[in-house]
Design a protein around this motif. Sequence first.
Motif, PDB file in Angstrom:
ATOM      1  N   LEU A  90      33.673  31.630  44.609  1.00 25.52           N
ATOM      2  CA  LEU A  90      34.817  30.732  44.652  1.00 25.52           C
ATOM      3  C   LEU A  90      36.064  31.514  45.062  1.00 25.52           C
ATOM      4  O   LEU A  90      36.265  32.638  44.627  1.00 25.52           O
ATOM      5  CB  LEU A  90      35.023  30.111  43.261  1.00 25.52           C
ATOM      6  N   GLU A  91      36.871  30.896  45.924  1.00 28.07           N
ATOM      7  CA  GLU A  91      38.118  31.501  46.413  1.00 28.07           C
ATOM      8  C   GLU A  91      39.288  30.608  46.023  1.00 28.07           C
ATOM      9  O   GLU A  91      39.140  29.388  45.888  1.00 28.07           O
ATOM     10  CB  GLU A  91      38.094  31.628  47.938  1.00 28.07           C
ATOM     11  N   ILE A  92      40.450  31.228  45.875  1.00 24.76           N
ATOM     12  CA  ILE A  92      41.670  30.479  45.567  1.00 24.76           C
ATOM     13  C   ILE A  92      42.706  30.700  46.662  1.00 24.76           C
ATOM     14  O   ILE A  92      42.590  31.631  47.452  1.00 24.76           O
ATOM     15  CB  ILE A  92      42.269  30.896  44.199  1.00 24.76           C
ATOM     16  N   GLY A  93      43.704  29.835  46.673  1.00 20.76           N
ATOM     17  CA  GLY A  93      44.801  29.973  47.616  1.00 20.76           C
ATOM     18  C   GLY A  93      46.077  29.393  47.031  1.00 20.76           C
ATOM     19  O   GLY A  93      46.066  28.735  45.987  1.00 20.76           O
ATOM     20  N   ILE A  94      47.164  29.654  47.717  1.00 28.50           N
ATOM     21  CA  ILE A  94      48.477  29.167  47.283  1.00 28.50           C
ATOM     22  C   ILE A  94      49.370  29.031  48.506  1.00 28.50           C
ATOM     23  O   ILE A  94      49.271  29.822  49.446  1.00 28.50           O
ATOM     24  CB  ILE A  94      49.124  30.125  46.263  1.00 28.50           C
ATOM     25  N   VAL A  95      50.231  28.019  48.487  1.00 29.99           N
ATOM     26  CA  VAL A  95      51.313  27.898  49.466  1.00 29.99           C
ATOM     27  C   VAL A  95      52.562  27.463  48.718  1.00 29.99           C
ATOM     28  O   VAL A  95      52.546  26.478  47.976  1.00 29.99           O
ATOM     29  CB  VAL A  95      51.004  26.868  50.585  1.00 29.99           C
ATOM     30  N   ILE A  96      53.629  28.223  48.897  1.00 27.65           N
ATOM     31  CA  ILE A  96      54.956  27.816  48.418  1.00 27.65           C
ATOM     32  C   ILE A  96      55.677  27.308  49.660  1.00 27.65           C
ATOM     33  O   ILE A  96      56.024  28.085  50.546  1.00 27.65           O
ATOM     34  CB  ILE A  96      55.736  28.990  47.787  1.00 27.65           C
ATOM     35  N   ARG A 112      48.604  33.345  38.461  1.00 26.04           N
ATOM     36  CA  ARG A 112      48.101  33.799  37.155  1.00 26.04           C
ATOM     37  C   ARG A 112      47.557  32.611  36.364  1.00 26.04           C
ATOM     38  O   ARG A 112      46.466  32.653  35.807  1.00 26.04           O
ATOM     39  CB  ARG A 112      49.197  34.518  36.380  1.00 26.04           C
ATOM     40  N   LYS A 113      48.320  31.531  36.333  1.00 23.28           N
ATOM     41  CA  LYS A 113      47.864  30.332  35.621  1.00 23.28           C
ATOM     42  C   LYS A 113      46.621  29.731  36.288  1.00 23.28           C
ATOM     43  O   LYS A 113      45.705  29.263  35.616  1.00 23.28           O
ATOM     44  CB  LYS A 113      48.989  29.284  35.571  1.00 23.28           C
ATOM     45  N   TRP A 114      46.582  29.754  37.608  1.00 22.95           N
ATOM     46  CA  TRP A 114      45.477  29.161  38.349  1.00 22.95           C
ATOM     47  C   TRP A 114      44.182  29.957  38.151  1.00 22.95           C
ATOM     48  O   TRP A 114      43.118  29.383  37.987  1.00 22.95           O
ATOM     49  CB  TRP A 114      45.860  29.074  39.814  1.00 22.95           C
ATOM     50  N   ILE A 115      44.282  31.266  38.156  1.00 22.98           N
ATOM     51  CA  ILE A 115      43.082  32.085  37.924  1.00 22.98           C
ATOM     52  C   ILE A 115      42.558  31.844  36.511  1.00 22.98           C
ATOM     53  O   ILE A 115      41.353  31.656  36.304  1.00 22.98           O
ATOM     54  CB  ILE A 115      43.379  33.583  38.173  1.00 22.98           C
ATOM     55  N   THR A 116      43.454  31.818  35.534  1.00 27.38           N
ATOM     56  CA  THR A 116      43.033  31.552  34.152  1.00 27.38           C
ATOM     57  C   THR A 116      42.351  30.192  34.065  1.00 27.38           C
ATOM     58  O   THR A 116      41.265  30.065  33.480  1.00 27.38           O
ATOM     59  CB  THR A 116      44.245  31.624  33.198  1.00 27.38           C
ATOM     60  N   GLY A 171      39.772  40.371  44.964  1.00 28.74           N
ATOM     61  CA  GLY A 171      38.991  39.699  43.945  1.00 28.74           C
ATOM     62  C   GLY A 171      39.206  40.309  42.581  1.00 28.74           C
ATOM     63  O   GLY A 171      39.699  41.430  42.441  1.00 28.74           O
ATOM     64  N   ILE A 172      38.845  39.511  41.585  1.00 26.89           N
ATOM     65  CA  ILE A 172      38.900  39.990  40.202  1.00 26.89           C
ATOM     66  C   ILE A 172      37.720  39.397  39.449  1.00 26.89           C
ATOM     67  O   ILE A 172      37.315  38.249  39.703  1.00 26.89           O
ATOM     68  CB  ILE A 172      40.246  39.645  39.524  1.00 26.89           C
ATOM     69  N   LEU A 173      37.136  40.183  38.566  1.00 24.32           N
ATOM     70  CA  LEU A 173      36.010  39.746  37.747  1.00 24.32           C
ATOM     71  C   LEU A 173      36.515  39.152  36.438  1.00 24.32           C
ATOM     72  O   LEU A 173      37.598  39.501  35.948  1.00 24.32           O
ATOM     73  CB  LEU A 173      35.082  40.922  37.448  1.00 24.32           C
ATOM     74  N   ARG A 174      35.698  38.277  35.872  1.00 25.49           N
ATOM     75  CA  ARG A 174      36.058  37.625  34.607  1.00 25.49           C
ATOM     76  C   ARG A 174      36.424  38.653  33.543  1.00 25.49           C
ATOM     77  O   ARG A 174      37.444  38.513  32.866  1.00 25.49           O
ATOM     78  CB  ARG A 174      34.908  36.747  34.133  1.00 25.49           C
ATOM     79  N   GLU A 175      35.609  39.701  33.374  1.00 25.97           N
ATOM     80  CA  GLU A 175      35.902  40.669  32.309  1.00 25.97           C
ATOM     81  C   GLU A 175      37.184  41.456  32.583  1.00 25.97           C
ATOM     82  O   GLU A 175      37.876  41.861  31.660  1.00 25.97           O
ATOM     83  CB  GLU A 175      34.727  41.615  32.038  1.00 25.97           C
ATOM     84  N   GLU A 176      37.525  41.648  33.836  1.00 23.92           N
ATOM     85  CA  GLU A 176      38.797  42.310  34.165  1.00 23.92           C
ATOM     86  C   GLU A 176      39.971  41.394  33.841  1.00 23.92           C
ATOM     87  O   GLU A 176      41.003  41.837  33.344  1.00 23.92           O
ATOM     88  CB  GLU A 176      38.827  42.693  35.644  1.00 23.92           C
TER      89      GLU A 176
END
Length: 182
Positions: A90-96, A112-116, A171-176
């Motif tokens: 799964l990938e995320i994105g953002i546009v301001i 930060r809120k979206w990843i959580t 990328g970031i892992l859940r445990e990280e």
Amino acid sequence: MNESIVLLCPFDENMLKEIWKIGFTEINPEWNEWNAPYFDDYTKYESFEEFSDSNERKFFMSENVLGIKIDGKTIGMVSRYWEDKKTRWLEIGIVIYDKNYWNGGFGTMALRKWITKTFRDFSEIEHVGLTTWSGNIRMMKAAEKLGMLQEARIRKVRYYNDEYYDSVKYGILREEWSDNYE
């Protein structure tokens, strides 16, 4: 800065109107210069009705997109998509869209809120990714501030304005993430 000022919420009609006004009424909006401009897929909409009848509405109203609000004002959106659902990639994105909110840390707070939220919504995934290009220094810095690691750099595959750029994957892992941000 207090992260509680950044709200993520589903789009409604009023938020769609705000996004259309700040993001889709100009011929060449500045936000589009940073959001993968090499794809050249931006469309200007003359009216909200035209915007509302487009695929843009369907995208913004999907369950994998939330609006970013600050002090009641819609300034952008966060999104997520399956690169490969079968393998749980799964990938995320953002546009301001509103440039008045660039360089203030708001995008980092929203991510930060979206990843959580993404890790909470999808208990089966172990990794959240974010792909950008080497021309978007601010996005690369935001990913790094969040503790994301640069996992890949595909050199000179984004050609834009007579110059080659790299595609950069973080990328970031859940445990990280759990150790640092929840």
